[in-house]
Design a protein around this motif. Sequence first.
Motif, PDB file in Angstrom:
ATOM      1  N   GLY A   1      15.721  -9.653  -3.871  1.00  0.00           N
ATOM      2  CA  GLY A   1      14.568  -8.951  -4.934  1.00  0.00           C
ATOM      3  C   GLY A   1      14.178  -7.649  -4.208  1.00  0.00           C
ATOM      4  N   ALA A   2      14.022  -7.563  -3.090  1.00  0.00           N
ATOM      5  CA  ALA A   2      13.530  -6.031  -2.307  1.00  0.00           C
ATOM      6  C   ALA A   2      14.840  -5.295  -2.997  1.00  0.00           C
ATOM      7  CB  ALA A   2      13.674  -6.282  -0.742  1.00  0.00           C
ATOM      8  N   GLY A   3      16.180  -5.701  -3.001  1.00  0.00           N
ATOM      9  CA  GLY A   3      17.077  -4.579  -3.088  1.00  0.00           C
ATOM     10  C   GLY A   3      16.864  -4.071  -4.560  1.00  0.00           C
ATOM     11  N   ILE A   4      16.524  -5.202  -5.541  1.00  0.00           N
ATOM     12  CA  ILE A   4      16.195  -4.810  -6.948  1.00  0.00           C
ATOM     13  C   ILE A   4      15.150  -3.557  -7.037  1.00  0.00           C
ATOM     14  CG2 ILE A   4      15.805  -5.718  -9.294  1.00  0.00           C
ATOM     15  CD1 ILE A   4      17.044  -8.314  -8.317  1.00  0.00           C
ATOM     16  N   VAL A   5      13.968  -4.125  -6.481  1.00  0.00           N
ATOM     17  CA  VAL A   5      13.004  -3.114  -6.746  1.00  0.00           C
ATOM     18  C   VAL A   5      13.198  -1.882  -6.010  1.00  0.00           C
ATOM     19  CG1 VAL A   5      10.461  -3.129  -6.127  1.00  0.00           C
ATOM     20  CG2 VAL A   5      11.428  -5.169  -6.653  1.00  0.00           C
ATOM     21  N   GLN A   6      13.933  -1.774  -4.744  1.00  0.00           N
ATOM     22  CA  GLN A   6      14.166  -0.524  -4.104  1.00  0.00           C
ATOM     23  C   GLN A   6      15.060   0.111  -4.983  1.00  0.00           C
ATOM     24  OE1 GLN A   6      16.047  -0.909  -0.235  1.00  0.00           O
ATOM     25  NE2 GLN A   6      16.598   1.221  -0.189  1.00  0.00           N
ATOM     26  N   ARG A   7      16.021  -0.252  -5.610  1.00  0.00           N
ATOM     27  CA  ARG A   7      16.865   0.602  -6.340  1.00  0.00           C
ATOM     28  C   ARG A   7      16.257   1.135  -7.582  1.00  0.00           C
ATOM     29  NH1 ARG A   7      20.376  -3.377  -4.763  1.00  0.00           N
ATOM     30  NH2 ARG A   7      20.050  -4.854  -6.546  1.00  0.00           N
ATOM     31  N   HIS A   8      15.252   0.283  -8.397  1.00  0.00           N
ATOM     32  CA  HIS A   8      14.420   0.835  -9.429  1.00  0.00           C
ATOM     33  C   HIS A   8      13.673   1.928  -8.973  1.00  0.00           C
ATOM     34  CE1 HIS A   8      12.173   0.714 -12.961  1.00  0.00           C
ATOM     35  NE2 HIS A   8      11.143   0.724 -12.407  1.00  0.00           N
ATOM     36  N   ILE A   9      13.135   1.801  -7.774  1.00  0.00           N
ATOM     37  CA  ILE A   9      11.874   2.964  -7.114  1.00  0.00           C
ATOM     38  C   ILE A   9      13.028   4.151  -6.871  1.00  0.00           C
ATOM     39  CG2 ILE A   9      10.271   3.445  -5.507  1.00  0.00           C
ATOM     40  CD1 ILE A   9       9.426   0.456  -5.488  1.00  0.00           C
ATOM     41  N   GLU A  10      13.928   3.886  -6.253  1.00  0.00           N
ATOM     42  CA  GLU A  10      14.954   4.812  -5.960  1.00  0.00           C
ATOM     43  C   GLU A  10      15.233   5.869  -7.013  1.00  0.00           C
ATOM     44  OE1 GLU A  10      17.216   3.847  -1.733  1.00  0.00           O
ATOM     45  OE2 GLU A  10      17.941   3.009  -3.635  1.00  0.00           O
ATOM     46  N   SER A  11      15.562   5.206  -8.403  1.00  0.00           N
ATOM     47  CA  SER A  11      15.979   5.846  -9.753  1.00  0.00           C
ATOM     48  C   SER A  11      14.924   6.853 -10.104  1.00  0.00           C
ATOM     49  CB  SER A  11      16.122   4.804 -10.630  1.00  0.00           C
ATOM     50  OG  SER A  11      15.232   4.170 -11.160  1.00  0.00           O
ATOM     51  N   LYS A  12      13.576   6.415  -9.416  1.00  0.00           N
ATOM     52  CA  LYS A  12      12.371   7.457  -9.832  1.00  0.00           C
ATOM     53  C   LYS A  12      12.510   8.503  -8.773  1.00  0.00           C
ATOM     54  CE  LYS A  12      11.778   4.902 -13.291  1.00  0.00           C
ATOM     55  NZ  LYS A  12      12.196   4.875 -14.640  1.00  0.00           N
ATOM     56  N   GLY A  13      13.544   8.601  -8.051  1.00  0.00           N
ATOM     57  CA  GLY A  13      13.260   9.947  -7.285  1.00  0.00           C
ATOM     58  C   GLY A  13      12.798   9.692  -5.660  1.00  0.00           C
ATOM     59  N   ILE A  14      12.289   8.593  -5.514  1.00  0.00           N
ATOM     60  CA  ILE A  14      11.882   8.410  -4.117  1.00  0.00           C
ATOM     61  C   ILE A  14      12.937   7.954  -3.064  1.00  0.00           C
ATOM     62  CG2 ILE A  14      10.277   6.696  -2.786  1.00  0.00           C
ATOM     63  CD1 ILE A  14       8.308   6.876  -5.340  1.00  0.00           C
TER      64      ILE A  14
ATOM     65  N   GLY B   1       3.307  -3.855  -9.890  1.00  0.00           N
ATOM     66  CA  GLY B   1       4.372  -3.062 -10.588  1.00  0.00           C
ATOM     67  C   GLY B   1       4.788  -1.605  -9.940  1.00  0.00           C
ATOM     68  N   PHE B   2       5.964  -1.297 -10.095  1.00  0.00           N
ATOM     69  CA  PHE B   2       6.151   0.009  -9.729  1.00  0.00           C
ATOM     70  C   PHE B   2       7.010   0.823 -10.897  1.00  0.00           C
ATOM     71  CE2 PHE B   2       6.111  -2.497  -5.853  1.00  0.00           C
ATOM     72  CZ  PHE B   2       4.935  -1.742  -5.241  1.00  0.00           C
ATOM     73  N   PHE B   3       6.593   1.839 -11.539  1.00  0.00           N
ATOM     74  CA  PHE B   3       7.224   2.442 -12.449  1.00  0.00           C
ATOM     75  C   PHE B   3       7.864   1.539 -13.641  1.00  0.00           C
ATOM     76  CE2 PHE B   3       7.905   4.894  -8.553  1.00  0.00           C
ATOM     77  CZ  PHE B   3       7.350   6.020  -8.732  1.00  0.00           C
ATOM     78  N   GLY B   4       6.730   0.780 -14.137  1.00  0.00           N
ATOM     79  CA  GLY B   4       6.997  -0.160 -15.156  1.00  0.00           C
ATOM     80  C   GLY B   4       7.897  -1.423 -14.813  1.00  0.00           C
ATOM     81  N   LEU B   5       8.345  -1.704 -13.781  1.00  0.00           N
ATOM     82  CA  LEU B   5       8.958  -2.763 -13.106  1.00  0.00           C
ATOM     83  C   LEU B   5       7.842  -3.728 -12.463  1.00  0.00           C
ATOM     84  CD1 LEU B   5      11.670  -4.547 -12.936  1.00  0.00           C
ATOM     85  CD2 LEU B   5      11.978  -3.337 -10.639  1.00  0.00           C
TER      86      LEU B   5
ATOM     87  N   ILE C   1       0.856  -1.217   0.214  1.00  0.00           N
ATOM     88  CA  ILE C   1       0.156  -0.011   0.057  1.00  0.00           C
ATOM     89  C   ILE C   1       0.780   1.178   0.137  1.00  0.00           C
ATOM     90  CG2 ILE C   1      -1.565   1.263   1.336  1.00  0.00           C
ATOM     91  CD1 ILE C   1      -2.940  -1.454   2.281  1.00  0.00           C
ATOM     92  N   GLY C   2       1.821   1.364   0.669  1.00  0.00           N
ATOM     93  CA  GLY C   2       2.784   2.449   1.002  1.00  0.00           C
ATOM     94  C   GLY C   2       3.244   2.640  -0.457  1.00  0.00           C
ATOM     95  N   LEU C   3       4.014   1.745  -0.961  1.00  0.00           N
ATOM     96  CA  LEU C   3       4.854   1.980  -2.245  1.00  0.00           C
ATOM     97  C   LEU C   3       3.986   2.220  -3.403  1.00  0.00           C
ATOM     98  CD1 LEU C   3       7.625  -0.545  -1.857  1.00  0.00           C
ATOM     99  CD2 LEU C   3       7.683   1.678  -1.345  1.00  0.00           C
ATOM    100  N   LYS C   4       2.736   1.533  -3.505  1.00  0.00           N
ATOM    101  CA  LYS C   4       1.780   1.948  -4.677  1.00  0.00           C
ATOM    102  C   LYS C   4       1.495   3.486  -4.388  1.00  0.00           C
ATOM    103  CE  LYS C   4       0.671  -0.158  -7.823  1.00  0.00           C
ATOM    104  NZ  LYS C   4       1.193  -0.207  -8.924  1.00  0.00           N
ATOM    105  N   CYS C   5       1.057   3.963  -2.966  1.00  0.00           N
ATOM    106  CA  CYS C   5       0.800   5.446  -2.751  1.00  0.00           C
ATOM    107  C   CYS C   5       1.887   6.248  -3.217  1.00  0.00           C
ATOM    108  CB  CYS C   5       0.798   5.543  -1.403  1.00  0.00           C
ATOM    109  SG  CYS C   5       0.301   7.139  -0.859  1.00  0.00           S
ATOM    110  N   ALA C   6       3.294   5.856  -2.941  1.00  0.00           N
ATOM    111  CA  ALA C   6       4.437   6.536  -3.424  1.00  0.00           C
ATOM    112  C   ALA C   6       4.338   6.942  -4.715  1.00  0.00           C
ATOM    113  CB  ALA C   6       5.619   5.898  -2.893  1.00  0.00           C
ATOM    114  N   GLU C   7       4.132   5.630  -5.634  1.00  0.00           N
ATOM    115  CA  GLU C   7       4.287   5.728  -7.033  1.00  0.00           C
ATOM    116  C   GLU C   7       3.118   6.613  -7.566  1.00  0.00           C
ATOM    117  OE1 GLU C   7       4.235   2.453 -10.680  1.00  0.00           O
ATOM    118  OE2 GLU C   7       2.532   2.366  -9.293  1.00  0.00           O
ATOM    119  N   GLY C   8       1.952   6.561  -7.150  1.00  0.00           N
ATOM    120  CA  GLY C   8       0.942   7.334  -7.261  1.00  0.00           C
ATOM    121  C   GLY C   8       0.927   8.681  -7.573  1.00  0.00           C
ATOM    122  N   ILE C   9       1.669   9.158  -6.365  1.00  0.00           N
ATOM    123  CA  ILE C   9       1.764  10.601  -5.900  1.00  0.00           C
ATOM    124  C   ILE C   9       3.069  11.181  -6.439  1.00  0.00           C
ATOM    125  CG2 ILE C   9      -0.064  10.672  -4.218  1.00  0.00           C
ATOM    126  CD1 ILE C   9       2.295  10.592  -2.302  1.00  0.00           C
TER     127      ILE C   9
END
Lengths: 148, 409
Positions: free
Chosen positions: B184-197, B317-321, B151-159
Amino acid sequence: MKRVYVNEQWCLGCRLCEYYCAFAGIGGADMARTLKGVKINPRICVEENNGISFAVSCRHCEEPLCVKSCITGALTVNSDGGVIVVDKSRCVGCYTCILSCPYGAVSPSDDGVIQKCELCVKTVSGVPACVQGCPNNAIVFEERCVAL
Amino acid sequence: MKYVIIGNSAAGVGCIEGIRQVDREGEITVISNEPYHTYSRPLISYLLYGKTDEQKMKYRPDDFYEKNNVNFIYGNVTKIDSTAKTVEYETSILVYDKLLVATGSRAFVPPFAGLDGVAERYTFMSLNDAKALEQAISQDKRVLIVGAGLIGLKCAEGIAARVKSVTVADLADRILPSILDEQGAGIVQRHIESKGIKFKLSANITRFEGNTAILDGGDAIDFDILVLAVGVRPNTALLGGIADIDKGIIVNEKSETSAENIYAAGDCTQTIDASSGKSKIMALLPNAYMQGEIAGLNMAGFTSTLKPRFIPMNAIGFFGLHIITAGGCQLTIDNGQLTINKSDNYRRFFVDNGVLRGYILIGNVEKAGIYTSLIREQIPLVHIDFELLKEKPGLMAFSREDRAKKLTI
């Protein structure tokens, strides 16, 4: 209802079904000209390994896990015949259907949502394009009475 | 027959569709504490992201209630009387023959010190939550989201694109701890961080001082808007003293509670996880719908020999991943087998006693449902070419006979 069935022993692995499927999705006058140089993303996929090949597309299950799992309501069973269809305008591309389909018959589409076989029976011959294009009767369109 | 359904989300809709497969005549009343046509709850983040709108969020078409001859009441149920077989809400009483409790879950808000001093604080569970958050956000606001779960991460992506900054803090040392392993969490985290979060993990928030979160150790996070996405709790209170409740309302394979003529489905329930054999809450939309449908079929007197098999499973999915997981995906299972392709294409399978218990796919998620079916049905891996399947999901991995069953009947 009539469904697409596979005769594995007759499949040549020629992948013409994939091309006919992609062509049915794109449209145009001439398949070869339309698809030349195009990386196709068909809704029917040929699996191939060690000399065995067969095509897989949506089974249009009577208890469709993809429809029951769809979080948006974009996947529905068509009320006039049991074909499972997708409303792409409502799909958000979450891929819960890909998670759910035991046949691997739902796939990402080129436009960011999902795609699946919707039995394109509104062809001139009244059979799906993949069946029509198969040169060896390895995929057929038949009514078989056993429930899925 | 009088059917009453408390709740208007996936489980409630499943129940309506289940009942109407059997009984076209019975009187169905749905009572909901939200004044909306049934909508898809997971889509609230897509609403803020701009990928859907309120019309497209509707889980069923506009004529759904009319077509299914359903009476809809906007109201807050305050009491169930299982002896009198009634449901009480603000202004009236409903009588039922068969009742479905599909009350869902609510955001869990930990008792942080100083929380009352935070002016702009939100949860992210409902359409009203999304609308309130949408009113609050703007390009000059810094948002702190507490909870790096789904929920938290989908919210982050949404806003993310609509605010100045988003920081996600969690007590856990990794994101999505309920569905991903560390790698796996590390891979997703780095991807989300690359989007500025930004992430603040292993972050123990001890208190709030105005719009500042104070962490154990003295660090502080300043914010303008706070979103609490720490976790959810099942809404079980209505059946307190009436039916057996553990963490969730306990239901069997017919979605029956221990109380006569009362069924329950969805996020408020707990049932057997077919991948582990344990009774647990599996608060997921597909499970909610299917539990609701089974409840509806049984409420209407249909006796099915089919036994439902529920497992934890997520496609997100988060930002296309894209991420797809199913079964037990935490490191609690021995003999975990690991296959990693490219850095953004992660696959991990958890095998135990010759059956697949769980998997994680990140990046390429094609044909994931074939893996899911192995977990759901607990198919012995000796019957299939699992080495081939791990590399290349397909029906090729099954025997010719099994394949024929799948493709020719």
